[in-house]
Write an enzyme that holds these catalytic residues in place. Structure first.
Site, mmCIF file in Angstrom:
data_model
loop_
_atom_site.group_PDB
_atom_site.id
_atom_site.type_symbol
_atom_site.label_atom_id
_atom_site.label_comp_id
_atom_site.label_asym_id
_atom_site.label_seq_id
_atom_site.Cartn_x
_atom_site.Cartn_y
_atom_site.Cartn_z
ATOM 1 N N ASP A 27 0.903 -1.138 0.000
ATOM 2 C CA ASP A 27 0.000 0.000 0.000
ATOM 3 C C ASP A 27 0.944 1.191 0.000
ATOM 4 O OD1 ASP A 27 -1.557 2.155 0.554
ATOM 5 O OD2 ASP A 27 -2.620 1.272 2.238
ATOM 6 N N ALA A 44 0.914 4.560 -0.693
ATOM 7 C CA ALA A 44 0.520 5.973 -0.662
ATOM 8 C C ALA A 44 1.694 6.922 -0.391
ATOM 9 C CB ALA A 44 -0.577 6.176 0.378
HETATM 10 N N1 F0G Z 1 -3.731 3.735 2.142
HETATM 11 C C1 F0G Z 1 -3.232 4.610 3.032
HETATM 12 C C2 F0G Z 1 -1.988 4.271 3.783
HETATM 13 C C3 F0G Z 1 -3.861 5.845 3.223
HETATM 14 O O1 F0G Z 1 -3.360 6.701 4.106
HETATM 15 C C4 F0G Z 1 -5.026 6.139 2.469
HETATM 16 C C5 F0G Z 1 -5.728 7.404 2.655
HETATM 17 C C6 F0G Z 1 -5.506 5.188 1.558
HETATM 18 C C7 F0G Z 1 -4.828 3.990 1.423
HETATM 19 C C8 F0G Z 1 -6.742 5.420 0.741
HETATM 20 O O2 F0G Z 1 -6.475 6.308 -0.279
HETATM 21 O O3 F0G Z 1 -7.932 8.286 0.211
HETATM 22 O O4 F0G Z 1 -6.947 7.896 -2.065
HETATM 23 O O5 F0G Z 1 -8.774 6.478 -1.255
HETATM 24 N N2 F0G Z 1 -5.475 8.185 3.625
HETATM 25 C C9 F0G Z 1 -6.052 9.511 3.840
HETATM 26 C C10 F0G Z 1 -5.569 10.026 5.182
HETATM 27 C C11 F0G Z 1 -7.523 9.605 3.662
HETATM 28 O O6 F0G Z 1 -6.069 11.086 5.607
HETATM 29 O O7 F0G Z 1 -4.688 9.423 5.792
HETATM 30 P P1 F0G Z 1 -7.595 7.298 -0.872
#
Ligand code: F0G
Length: 458
Positions: free
Chosen positions: A215, A217
């Protein structure tokens, strides 16, 4: 005199943000039923609710936007993005999606079945949601050090290999469709995973033929921490480190709203052609044709540039230094935070900050509200409110940590904003002994209550 560090960019466009008074904010937060999600953004001075999709694009990204190819099929922007993703990750197959959770939805539709078990370091809420929605189990194999906010372990995002081995020993291999490593580990405080740990997980999983997914991000921030904290990586570029890291896995989901430096977008990248072929069907059903997947051509064009910029050391250094500066300032003031300071956010330890507020009065939420009233700063509670009720007993679940997360948007706020945030928190910290009571819930949804819950002040 030694010259101080300064940002490697200057500002080409500014957006006015509104100031307000303590009296106004007291009124507004009451009207919002003490839920920070209910505030309209013009009532917030510094918005640290999330670092997701809230950053600033560069001039080069805005330039690329104008060249976006909006063809339904075979968009040139798609081809360009695919090339960049392949260059950075090494993965052969690529599918765009509209954001990170959409990538999870598409890929897990292929890989996750009822009764499956998906181990990981700490699953993000949407990842866990997409696993549990399919009646499978998301199992966190977080290292114990992550739960001690004062422990200085440099890679608190690591998977506990013994815990992972036990999960593998206890379950039939065919019930474990993959192991997912979240880089950086958002839930444990934006904490990185070491290359050594990734290698160890990969070696273990490959011996059982269990695929490893990332994952991803905040993969670039994770690569930065490997470069500065792990032996043997000091002289490698961020792009070399990212490529090596991905080489130990089989695929990835991405929320481009973080290290893609765009406001919206996501993708899947992987090596297995069979899985890719199956995923294309779900992509077409849920997201759009395989050469846009819910993204405009212009957004794909901006993302291609964003991914390249996010994997440059100069950018990452200024990004992480800004978060660290705020963290160090708070540490200097005695404010209890998750150590070491992570990549995208500061996590304030509310159990240590306001132990005087009873836990069933939502002390982390109370602290987040106070920060809004004092400074117009919007953070987010990561504690009992977010942890929700036990689905069977309907009792509150009390997580190990009660945190307030201050997520810093990329390239958005200045050094002075960080000083302002630190000062507001210092003032609250200095008068913390006066805080005796918190809030009670008057209305809540059956699941994911934190978005819409209503509180009353006790
Ligand atoms: N994986 C992680 C580690 C995340 O932090 C997030 C989203 C997602 C997946 C999902 O991605 O929002 O594009 O659908 N995190 C945001 C946060 C919402 O505020 O930490 P997404």
């Amino acid at each position: 005199m030694k010259l101080p560090y300064a940002e490697p960019y200057k500002i080409k466009m500014v957006e006015t943000i509104k100031r307000s008074t303590v009296e106004q904010r007291k009124k507004w937060i009451k009207e919002a039923h003490y839920n920070l999600f209910n505030l309209s953004s013009d009532k917030v001075y510094i918005d640290l609710l999330t670092d997701s999709g809230t950053g600033a694009m560069s001039d080069k990204q805005w330039g690329a936007l104008m060249e976006g190819d909006e063809s339904y099929a075979g968009s040139q922007s798609f081809l360009k993005l695919k090339e960049v993703v392949n260059k950075i990750t090494g993965f052969k197959f690529f599918l765009p999606t509209h954001q990170g959770r959409a990538a999870e939805n598409v890929l897990f539709s292929v890989l996750v079945k009822e009764g499956d078990i998906v181990p990981g370091n700490s699953h993000f809420d949407t990842t866990k949601g997409h696993i549990e929605f399919r009646k499978a189990t998301a199992l966190d194999c977080t290292i114990d050090e992550a739960f001690d906010t004062e422990n200085l372990h440099p890679f608190k995002g690591n998977i506990d290999i013994d815990k992972l081995q036990k999960v593998i020993d206890k379950n039939p291999i065919e019930k474990i469709p993959f192991v997912i490593i979240t880089i950086t580990n958002n839930s444990s405080g934006g904490q990185p995973v070491s290359m050594e740990n990734i290698k160890a997980v990969s070696k273990l999983c490959r011996s059982y033929k269990i695929p490893v997914l990332f994952d991803s991000a905040r993969f670039a921030e994770n690569a930065y921490f490997i470069k500065i904290r792990e032996n043997g990586y000091q002289n490698k570029t961020i792009k070399e480190i990212a490529k090596e890291l991905f080489s130990y896995g089989d695929g990835m989901t991405m929320s481009s709203k973080k290290d893609g430096l765009v406001n919206m977008g996501g993708f899947i990248a992987l090596n297995d052609e069979e899985v890719y072929k199956k995923a294309t069907v779900f992509n077409i059903m849920f997201e759009g044709f395989i050469t846009y997947g819910g993204m405009s051509g212009r957004d794909m064009a901006a993302l291609a540039v964003g991914l390249d910029e996010a994997t440059e050391f100069e950018y990452l250094e200024s990004r992480i230094r800004q978060v660290t500066h705020l963290g160090n300032k708070l540490i200097e003031f005695g404010v209890p935070v998750q150590h070491p300071i992570g990549g995208h956010a500061i996590f304030i330890d509310a159990n240590k900050f306001v132990p005087t507020i009873p836990r069933d009065e939502y002390r982390a939420q109370a602290l987040a509200i106070e920060l809004y009233i004092v400074g117009g700063i919007r953070g987010v509670e990561i504690g009992t409110v977010l942890a929700d009720r036990d689905p069977f007993t309907r009792k509150n679940r009390y997580p190990e940590l009660e945190l307030v997360r201050l997520a810093i948007p990329r390239r958005t706020y200045t050094h002075n904003h960080m000083e302002y945030i630190a000062a507001a928190l210092k003032n609250i910290f200095d008068s913390r002994s006066e805080a005796k009571s918190g809030y009670t819930i008057i209305d809540e949804a059956p699941i994911m209550r934190h978005f819409t819950v209503k509180f009353e002040k006790i």
